[in-house]
Design a protein around this motif. Sequence first.
Motif, mmCIF file in Angstrom:
data_model
loop_
_atom_site.group_PDB
_atom_site.id
_atom_site.type_symbol
_atom_site.label_atom_id
_atom_site.label_comp_id
_atom_site.label_asym_id
_atom_site.label_seq_id
_atom_site.Cartn_x
_atom_site.Cartn_y
_atom_site.Cartn_z
ATOM 1 N N GLY A 3 26.989 44.471 17.598
ATOM 2 C CA GLY A 3 26.868 45.174 18.857
ATOM 3 C C GLY A 3 25.597 45.171 19.974
ATOM 4 O O GLY A 3 24.932 45.867 20.498
ATOM 5 N N GLU A 4 24.798 43.964 19.666
ATOM 6 C CA GLU A 4 23.562 43.754 20.390
ATOM 7 C C GLU A 4 23.874 43.731 21.941
ATOM 8 O O GLU A 4 23.158 44.099 22.585
ATOM 9 C CB GLU A 4 23.010 42.687 19.990
ATOM 10 N N ARG A 5 24.840 43.009 22.180
ATOM 11 C CA ARG A 5 25.192 42.936 23.903
ATOM 12 C C ARG A 5 25.421 44.348 24.321
ATOM 13 O O ARG A 5 25.040 44.659 25.604
ATOM 14 C CB ARG A 5 26.601 42.212 23.947
ATOM 15 N N ALA A 6 26.053 45.153 23.991
ATOM 16 C CA ALA A 6 26.223 46.579 24.419
ATOM 17 C C ALA A 6 24.991 47.482 24.401
ATOM 18 O O ALA A 6 24.731 48.065 25.164
ATOM 19 C CB ALA A 6 27.268 47.366 23.562
ATOM 20 N N VAL A 7 24.273 47.194 23.238
ATOM 21 C CA VAL A 7 22.943 47.829 23.385
ATOM 22 C C VAL A 7 21.869 47.371 24.305
ATOM 23 O O VAL A 7 21.228 48.060 24.941
ATOM 24 C CB VAL A 7 22.342 47.800 21.778
ATOM 25 N N GLY A 8 22.006 46.147 24.362
ATOM 26 C CA GLY A 8 21.460 45.411 25.453
ATOM 27 C C GLY A 8 21.538 46.133 26.984
ATOM 28 O O GLY A 8 20.625 46.216 27.783
ATOM 29 N N LEU A 9 22.672 46.437 27.384
ATOM 30 C CA LEU A 9 23.268 47.208 28.452
ATOM 31 C C LEU A 9 22.336 48.285 28.571
ATOM 32 O O LEU A 9 21.719 48.762 29.709
ATOM 33 C CB LEU A 9 24.428 47.331 28.630
ATOM 34 N N VAL A 10 22.348 49.163 27.502
ATOM 35 C CA VAL A 10 21.671 50.606 27.627
ATOM 36 C C VAL A 10 20.274 50.299 27.718
ATOM 37 O O VAL A 10 19.498 51.295 28.472
ATOM 38 C CB VAL A 10 22.062 51.142 26.131
ATOM 39 N N ARG A 11 19.715 49.600 26.898
ATOM 40 C CA ARG A 11 18.136 49.068 27.000
ATOM 41 C C ARG A 11 17.836 48.729 28.160
ATOM 42 O O ARG A 11 16.710 49.238 28.957
ATOM 43 C CB ARG A 11 17.814 48.085 25.956
ATOM 44 N N GLU A 12 18.616 48.134 29.022
ATOM 45 C CA GLU A 12 18.220 47.495 30.404
ATOM 46 C C GLU A 12 18.293 48.889 31.549
ATOM 47 O O GLU A 12 17.154 48.853 32.181
ATOM 48 C CB GLU A 12 19.245 46.756 31.057
ATOM 49 N N LEU A 13 19.114 49.627 31.160
ATOM 50 C CA LEU A 13 19.309 50.985 32.160
ATOM 51 C C LEU A 13 17.922 51.640 31.761
ATOM 52 O O LEU A 13 17.289 52.377 32.653
ATOM 53 C CB LEU A 13 20.464 51.819 31.753
ATOM 54 N N ARG A 14 17.616 51.929 30.465
ATOM 55 C CA ARG A 14 16.555 52.689 29.656
ATOM 56 C C ARG A 14 15.242 52.148 30.567
ATOM 57 O O ARG A 14 14.343 53.042 30.894
ATOM 58 C CB ARG A 14 16.605 52.818 28.340
ATOM 59 N N GLY A 15 15.236 50.809 30.703
ATOM 60 C CA GLY A 15 13.876 50.137 31.148
ATOM 61 C C GLY A 15 13.701 50.225 32.482
ATOM 62 O O GLY A 15 12.741 50.050 33.086
ATOM 63 N N ALA A 16 14.958 50.771 33.216
ATOM 64 C CA ALA A 16 14.830 50.950 34.777
ATOM 65 C C ALA A 16 14.066 52.220 35.087
ATOM 66 O O ALA A 16 14.412 53.201 34.931
ATOM 67 C CB ALA A 16 16.033 50.951 35.466
#
Length: 195
Positions: A3-16
């Motif tokens: 599930g790293e790809r899906a978590v990466g999407l959320v992390r990117e939003l969180r970092g914005a």
Amino acid sequence: MAGERAVGLVRELRGAAGGNLPPFRAEGLRQALEEMRTLYERNQADVSEAKAGRTDLIFLIRFRHCCLLRNQRCILAYLYDRLLRIRALRWEYGSVLPNTIQFHMSAEEVEWFSQYKKSLATYMRSVGGEEGLDLTQDIKPPKSLYIEVRCLRDYGEFEIDDGTTILLKKNSQHFLPRWKCEQLIRQGVLEHILL
């Protein structure tokens, strides 16, 4: 595959920072969905074997199922957070988004924004009598009815309620009704001069 790809999407939003809208990651979303499809297919094959008597696969099936649910939650969180940010942009910028922001949106998000602004406009027309009520005006309570503004770029003629037409040229300064300028301030045509 965990599930790293899906978590990466959320992390990117969180970092914005500051509710900014990062570019839509169609490829990352496609990869996360492909990972989910692969996990589902493997589970389907292992479930058939587990029914045939291979009980050692039950833990692996449960693990994959948890990964599927986690990916689903992450993808939904990613899409929902983007919609919340796009909705906030409607209130911040008005019905016309700058091209730099639209560039970061998917075609579906642009369509959703269009439907949202139509729904909001319909509601604002239905409230407040004949002219309707512009809910996007005075998001912060005004201290005065008139403000001094500076024009940041050539805009052309601008008419206020009493019929007076004002030519908004770059670097010109004007004393105008707040409610008439607020939209132009949000669009970056005018800037409020603080005394």
